[in-house]
Design a protein around this motif. Structure first.
Motif, PDB file in Angstrom:
ATOM      1  N   VAL A  64       0.995  -1.076   0.057  1.00 27.10           N
ATOM      2  CA  VAL A  64       0.070  -0.003   0.025  1.00 27.10           C
ATOM      3  C   VAL A  64       0.982   1.457  -0.131  1.00 27.10           C
ATOM      4  N   VAL A  65       0.445   2.248  -0.988  1.00 25.58           N
ATOM      5  CA  VAL A  65       1.302   3.426  -0.958  1.00 25.58           C
ATOM      6  C   VAL A  65       0.197   4.551  -0.752  1.00 25.58           C
ATOM      7  N   ALA A  66       0.752   5.503   0.104  1.00 26.61           N
ATOM      8  CA  ALA A  66      -0.162   6.875   0.559  1.00 26.61           C
ATOM      9  C   ALA A  66       0.677   7.930   0.370  1.00 26.61           C
ATOM     10  N   TRP A  67      -0.080   9.036  -0.198  1.00 28.84           N
ATOM     11  CA  TRP A  67       0.770  10.297  -0.554  1.00 28.84           C
ATOM     12  C   TRP A  67      -0.135  11.331  -0.233  1.00 28.84           C
ATOM     13  N   GLY A  68       0.365  12.492   0.246  1.00 31.86           N
ATOM     14  CA  GLY A  68      -0.284  13.854   0.233  1.00 31.86           C
ATOM     15  C   GLY A  68      -0.038  14.136   1.747  1.00 31.86           C
ATOM     16  N   LEU A  70       0.409  -3.772   6.870  1.00 33.66           N
ATOM     17  CA  LEU A  70      -0.255  -3.619   5.449  1.00 33.66           C
ATOM     18  C   LEU A  70       0.306  -4.588   4.540  1.00 33.66           C
ATOM     19  N   LYS A  71      -0.115  -5.643   4.883  1.00 34.85           N
ATOM     20  CA  LYS A  71       0.105  -7.087   4.127  1.00 34.85           C
ATOM     21  C   LYS A  71      -1.121  -7.692   3.681  1.00 34.85           C
ATOM     22  N   ASP A  72      -1.049  -8.327   2.227  1.00 32.79           N
ATOM     23  CA  ASP A  72      -2.315  -9.074   1.815  1.00 32.79           C
ATOM     24  C   ASP A  72      -3.323  -8.056   1.905  1.00 32.79           C
ATOM     25  N   VAL A  73      -3.203  -6.904   1.641  1.00 32.79           N
ATOM     26  CA  VAL A  73      -4.542  -5.998   1.483  1.00 32.79           C
ATOM     27  C   VAL A  73      -5.440  -6.095   0.073  1.00 32.79           C
ATOM     28  N   GLU A  74      -6.597  -6.404   0.455  1.00 31.57           N
ATOM     29  CA  GLU A  74      -7.581  -6.938  -0.784  1.00 31.57           C
ATOM     30  C   GLU A  74      -8.232  -5.480  -1.039  1.00 31.57           C
ATOM     31  N   SER A  75      -8.372  -4.515  -0.108  1.00 30.41           N
ATOM     32  CA  SER A  75      -9.132  -3.238  -0.812  1.00 30.41           C
ATOM     33  C   SER A  75      -8.846  -2.123   0.338  1.00 30.41           C
ATOM     34  N   ILE A  76      -9.204  -0.958   0.126  1.00 28.08           N
ATOM     35  CA  ILE A  76      -9.229   0.046   1.069  1.00 28.08           C
ATOM     36  C   ILE A  76     -10.133   0.949   0.774  1.00 28.08           C
ATOM     37  N   ARG A  84      -7.708  -6.519   4.980  1.00 25.04           N
ATOM     38  CA  ARG A  84      -6.553  -7.627   4.662  1.00 25.04           C
ATOM     39  C   ARG A  84      -7.285  -9.109   4.251  1.00 25.04           C
ATOM     40  N   GLY A  85      -6.507  -9.772   3.645  1.00 19.29           N
ATOM     41  CA  GLY A  85      -6.904 -11.145   3.172  1.00 19.29           C
ATOM     42  C   GLY A  85      -7.486 -11.977   4.417  1.00 19.29           C
ATOM     43  N   ASP A  86      -6.987 -11.873   5.419  1.00 12.52           N
ATOM     44  CA  ASP A  86      -7.345 -12.393   6.633  1.00 12.52           C
ATOM     45  C   ASP A  86      -8.575 -11.893   7.350  1.00 12.52           C
ATOM     46  N   GLY A  87      -9.302 -10.919   6.784  1.00 16.71           N
ATOM     47  CA  GLY A  87     -10.448 -10.241   7.404  1.00 16.71           C
ATOM     48  C   GLY A  87     -10.247  -9.327   8.468  1.00 16.71           C
TER      49      GLY A  87
END
Length: 142
Positions: free
Chosen positions: A1-5, A20-26, A37-40
């Motif tokens: 995951v990358v965030a900027w601003g 922030l590993k195995d992230v499916e959505s934000i 994350r993938g593990d819920g």
């Protein structure tokens, strides 16, 4: 995951990078992010009063299937159909308190949606739960 601003408004996730590993959505509020994350489980960062701090709800944020963000809050849908909310709907109104207020009607939730200051939920029977909006409830029926 990358965030900027602007880092005060969610533009810096370096403090959570190890999680922030195995992230499916934000999902986003106006000043924070929530990663599913993938593990819920859920990882948040950004402005703490706008959903960037979910530490008080960590024990409830498991088996999460969906996260939606409003202006200053998030709602998470678990696999058991329960909804967990955190953040603020308005500066003085805690989203978790409002979520508990409609908890009886939030049964077997299948899908969440959000507006700037409200959440809505579709239940398994096709009904739509009351939406939390500031300090009052708008009961909707199908």
């Amino acid at each position: 995951v990358v965030a900027w601003g602007d880092p005060h408004w969610g533009g810096d996730c370096s403090g959570e990078q190890d999680h922030l590993k195995d992230v499916e959505s934000i999902a986003a509020s106006d000043a924070a992010f929530a990663a599913l994350r993938g593990d819920g489980t859920v990882v948040t960062w950004g402005h703490q009063n706008r959903g960037g701090d979910c530490r008080y709800f960590k024990s409830e944020l498991y088996d999460v299937r969906q996260i939606v963000g409003s202006s200053k809050a998030f709602a998470a849908l678990r696999g058991d159909g329960k909804v967990i909310c955190w953040g603020r709907l308005e500066s003085e109104f805690d989203a978790a308190i409002h979520c508990r207020d409609v908890n009886e009607e939030l049964r077997d939730v299948q899908q969440l949606a959000a507006t700037n200051r409200a959440f809505g939920a579709v239940c398994a029977d096709g009904s739509v739960s009351p939406a939390v909006q500031q300090v009052h409830f708008c009961t909707c029926s199908v």
